[in-house]
Scaffold this active site. Sequence first.
Site, PDB file in Angstrom:
ATOM      1  CB  ALA A  98      -0.941  -0.011   1.199  1.00 31.93           C
ATOM      2  CB  SER A  99       4.406   1.982   0.197  1.00 30.33           C
ATOM      3  OG  SER A  99       4.928   0.997  -0.670  1.00 30.33           O
ATOM      4  CE1 TYR A 144       1.098  -8.930 -12.626  1.00 29.61           C
ATOM      5  CE2 TYR A 144      -0.445  -9.105 -14.459  1.00 29.61           C
ATOM      6  CZ  TYR A 144      -0.028  -8.487 -13.288  1.00 29.61           C
ATOM      7  OH  TYR A 144      -0.746  -7.430 -12.781  1.00 29.61           O
ATOM      8  CB  ALA A 162       0.643 -18.884 -14.195  1.00 28.09           C
ATOM      9  CB  ALA A 163       0.802 -15.213 -10.361  1.00 28.79           C
ATOM     10  CE  LYS A 164      -1.677  -9.835 -10.359  1.00 33.35           C
ATOM     11  NZ  LYS A 164      -1.892  -9.260  -9.012  1.00 33.35           N
ATOM     12  CB  ILE A 179      -4.355   0.715 -13.497  1.00 31.91           C
ATOM     13  CG1 ILE A 179      -5.559  -0.236 -13.556  1.00 31.91           C
ATOM     14  CG2 ILE A 179      -4.588   1.843 -12.501  1.00 31.91           C
ATOM     15  CD1 ILE A 179      -6.870   0.352 -13.998  1.00 31.91           C
TER      16      ILE A 179
HETATM   17  P1  NAP Z   1       3.150  -0.826  -7.978  1.00 32.50           P
HETATM   18  O1  NAP Z   1       2.971   0.657  -7.924  1.00 32.50           O
HETATM   19  O2  NAP Z   1       4.456  -1.389  -8.389  1.00 32.50           O
HETATM   20  O3  NAP Z   1       2.721  -1.397  -6.559  1.00 32.50           O
HETATM   21  C1  NAP Z   1       3.014  -2.691  -6.132  1.00 32.50           C
HETATM   22  C2  NAP Z   1       3.189  -2.642  -4.631  1.00 32.50           C
HETATM   23  O4  NAP Z   1       3.432  -3.969  -4.134  1.00 32.50           O
HETATM   24  C3  NAP Z   1       4.378  -1.788  -4.212  1.00 32.50           C
HETATM   25  O5  NAP Z   1       4.007  -0.986  -3.126  1.00 32.50           O
HETATM   26  C4  NAP Z   1       5.417  -2.824  -3.795  1.00 32.50           C
HETATM   27  O6  NAP Z   1       6.317  -2.359  -2.826  1.00 32.50           O
HETATM   28  C5  NAP Z   1       4.528  -3.901  -3.228  1.00 32.50           C
HETATM   29  N1  NAP Z   1       5.202  -5.180  -3.128  1.00 32.50           N
HETATM   30  C6  NAP Z   1       5.865  -5.857  -4.105  1.00 32.50           C
HETATM   31  N2  NAP Z   1       6.365  -6.997  -3.621  1.00 32.50           N
HETATM   32  C7  NAP Z   1       6.016  -7.060  -2.314  1.00 32.50           C
HETATM   33  C8  NAP Z   1       6.219  -8.001  -1.266  1.00 32.50           C
HETATM   34  N3  NAP Z   1       6.906  -9.136  -1.477  1.00 32.50           N
HETATM   35  N4  NAP Z   1       5.709  -7.726  -0.034  1.00 32.50           N
HETATM   36  C9  NAP Z   1       5.017  -6.603   0.189  1.00 32.50           C
HETATM   37  N5  NAP Z   1       4.788  -5.671  -0.760  1.00 32.50           N
HETATM   38  C10 NAP Z   1       5.282  -5.901  -1.998  1.00 32.50           C
HETATM   39  O7  NAP Z   1       2.098  -1.483  -8.974  1.00 32.50           O
HETATM   40  P2  NAP Z   1       0.514  -1.337  -9.098  1.00 32.50           P
HETATM   41  O8  NAP Z   1       0.235  -1.143 -10.532  1.00 32.50           O
HETATM   42  O9  NAP Z   1      -0.030  -0.382  -8.103  1.00 32.50           O
HETATM   43  O10 NAP Z   1       0.070  -2.835  -8.742  1.00 32.50           O
HETATM   44  C11 NAP Z   1      -0.738  -3.156  -7.630  1.00 32.50           C
HETATM   45  C12 NAP Z   1      -1.459  -4.464  -7.931  1.00 32.50           C
HETATM   46  O11 NAP Z   1      -2.336  -4.271  -9.047  1.00 32.50           O
HETATM   47  C13 NAP Z   1      -0.542  -5.631  -8.310  1.00 32.50           C
HETATM   48  O12 NAP Z   1      -1.019  -6.830  -7.738  1.00 32.50           O
HETATM   49  C14 NAP Z   1      -0.677  -5.679  -9.814  1.00 32.50           C
HETATM   50  O13 NAP Z   1      -0.390  -6.953 -10.331  1.00 32.50           O
HETATM   51  C15 NAP Z   1      -2.124  -5.289  -9.984  1.00 32.50           C
HETATM   52  N6  NAP Z   1      -2.483  -4.812 -11.318  1.00 32.50           N
HETATM   53  C16 NAP Z   1      -1.957  -3.666 -11.811  1.00 32.50           C
HETATM   54  C17 NAP Z   1      -2.323  -3.250 -13.089  1.00 32.50           C
HETATM   55  C18 NAP Z   1      -1.806  -1.981 -13.701  1.00 32.50           C
HETATM   56  O14 NAP Z   1      -2.116  -1.738 -14.885  1.00 32.50           O
HETATM   57  N7  NAP Z   1      -1.062  -1.157 -13.016  1.00 32.50           N
HETATM   58  C19 NAP Z   1      -3.218  -4.011 -13.835  1.00 32.50           C
HETATM   59  C20 NAP Z   1      -3.714  -5.177 -13.295  1.00 32.50           C
HETATM   60  C21 NAP Z   1      -3.357  -5.560 -12.028  1.00 32.50           C
HETATM   61  P3  NAP Z   1       7.764  -1.786  -3.279  1.00 32.50           P
HETATM   62  O15 NAP Z   1       7.464  -0.701  -4.272  1.00 32.50           O
HETATM   63  O16 NAP Z   1       8.344  -1.314  -2.032  1.00 32.50           O
HETATM   64  O17 NAP Z   1       8.491  -2.935  -3.885  1.00 32.50           O
END
Ligand code: NAP
Length: 250
Positions: free
Chosen positions: A14-15, A157, A159-161, A190
Amino acid sequence: MPDLTGKVALVTGASSGIGASVAKELARCGAAVAINYYPGNEGDAQAVVAEIESAGGRAVAVAADVTDSEQTVAMIDSAIESLGALDIVVNNAGITRDGLLVRMSDADWGAVISTNLTGVFNTTRAAAKHMMKARSGAIVNVASVIGLVGNAGQANYAAAKAGVIGLTKSVARELAGRNVRANAVAPGFIETAMTATLPEAVREASQEAIALKRFGQPEDVARAVAFLASDDAGYITGQTIAVDGGMTFV
Ligand code: NAP
């Protein structure tokens, strides 16, 4: 806006990005929020806490690498100790390590499965014990449209999702008797750090494939998560809602 007054939520990863937006939206709806961050990245998490507090909300930062089951147990315990309960868990932490299948390393496969799938399992298992005891809870998993339709270059990705979507359905079935719901959102494209580095040609092609012809914002996902986490969605469990501007129709 759903009413989450008196609820306590935990959001993983959530950071930044979608996770930070979800945390702020849940707080705006009245929840106290535990902001999980990857160990060592406390600064960004504290900035989210400060933003929520300055808007009159309540938040704490909690470190944990979600791939480590012991750390997720400690994270859940710490959130409950700080905020008094745990009503909502949003499994959002995720990474990408893209590459074509035949060139994908064991490390890139393993890292994505560990974070995006095992991380959800670890956190859900740790939280479920408390929610089952309380006979109440809402779990919302952040999957992806890629888990529904697949994508060249993202075998790990996808497979995980897809695993997260199956996990969500199983958790929904298993915990329904204890009044714990589990749902997922499947975001499309997004605007976050995760998509910022995509080549321009990929961005253009992606936009063309979206019915609404625009990318989503983290807030678009956050509002769907807040709904699923709230009592407004009290009769919804085991579902996956695509938040993708009409990128997929499945
Ligand atoms: P993001 O800005 O990179 O955020 C991912 C967050 O997860 C970061 O805060 C990261 O922390 C944290 N994280 C990664 N590995 C971790 C771990 N082992 N333990 C705890 N925290 C961890 O990306 P986002 O786009 O917001 O993605 C958020 C979610 O939405 C993900 O599950 C992603 O797959 C999903 N999603 C995103 C999109 C898109 O288009 N952006 C589309 C579909 C799904 P650090 O930065 O400190 O590593």
